[in-house]
Scaffold this active site. Structure first.
Site, short mmCIF file in Angstrom:
data_model
loop_
_atom_site.label_atom_id
_atom_site.label_comp_id
_atom_site.label_asym_id
_atom_site.label_seq_id
_atom_site.Cartn_x
_atom_site.Cartn_y
_atom_site.Cartn_z
CE1 TYR A 30 101.03 -98.59 -48.79
CE2 TYR A 30 102.67 -98.77 -47.69
CZ TYR A 30 101.36 -97.98 -48.23
OH TYR A 30 101.26 -96.85 -47.10
CD GLU A 52 101.68 -94.43 -40.85
OE1 GLU A 52 102.08 -95.27 -40.17
OE2 GLU A 52 101.33 -94.70 -42.52
CD1 TRP A 60 102.64 -100.99 -44.83
CD2 TRP A 60 101.31 -99.93 -43.38
NE1 TRP A 60 101.45 -100.94 -45.21
CE2 TRP A 60 100.26 -99.65 -44.76
CE3 TRP A 60 100.65 -99.61 -41.96
CZ2 TRP A 60 99.56 -99.09 -44.85
CZ3 TRP A 60 99.62 -98.50 -42.28
CH2 TRP A 60 98.73 -98.51 -44.10
#
Length: 213
Positions: A30, A52, A60
């Site tokens: 990522y 988010e 995350w």
């Protein structure tokens, strides 16, 4: 600075990454291919804004590993599709183990899809009016790009908010968006390339092409 001081980790491939992107392969992938690269489409920005929001209070990695599930559950983050979700769909989503089953965040995503659609037809209303009728969520978010980007030498130098993220959060809330606080909006701005907070010395610094290394 030493590696311990900067927070950079030298990988087996000889590339330097921050600690958070050096723990697991999916996070490295990522970081190396997506994080900080420009996202300018309405759907792309809506997806990142939604994820988010779901990340709030979580890591995350937790969100990234459920991204395919989120995309299936939220119709590929097509705002027009998500805006049509009703109460029955919310209840089904609350039973979907492939996403984060948080009623407030699910309902906020649906509400934010409706607000995204509403932005397209607004004119003469604050920042959206300045951009002109037919502007999208992406246009609005990118209009808060600062004149300069941070240049963090170590992890401690990376800010969590900025004057622009505070102003963006305020503007989005004014248009009915939820889970869009200044910290969450700064994370969005980092993720889609509006600012470059790659650490100096990271192999990704300047990779967006929008900011010098």
């Amino acid at each position: 600075m030493t590696a311990e001081q900067t927070g950079l980790v030298l990988g087996e491939d000889g590339l330097s990454r921050p600690q958070w992107a050096s723990v697991h392969e999916d996070l490295r992938e990522y970081y190396d291919t997506e994080w900080g690269m420009p996202v300018r489409t309405e759907r792309g920005v809506f997806e990142r804004l939604s994820l988010e929001g779901f990340q709030s209070g979580l890591s995350w990695a937790t969100i990234l590993r459920r991204r395919d599930g989120f995309r299936r559950a939220f119709a590929g983050f097509d705002p027009d599709e998500v805006a049509g979700f009703g109460a029955a769909k919310v209840e089904r989503l609350l039973g979907d183990a492939s996403i984060i089953r948080h009623r407030g965040k699910i309902e906020a995503t649906i509400s934010n899809a409706r607000a995204t659609i509403a932005l397209r037809s607004m004119d003469g209303l604050g920042r959206v009016g300045e951009l002109g009728a037919g502007s999208t969520l992406a246009d609005l978010v990118w209009s808060y790009r600062p004149a300069e980007t941070p240049r963090p030498a170590c992890a401690a130098d990376v800010p969590t908010t900025s004057p622009e993220s505070v102003a963006l959060a305020k503007e989005l809330r004014r248009h009915g968006f939820r889970f869009v606080g200044p910290t969450t909006m700064f994370a969005l701005m980092e993720a889609i390339g509006i600012v470059d907070t790659h650490l100096l010395g990271s192999h990704r610094r300047g990779s967006s092409g929008l900011w010098p290394a």
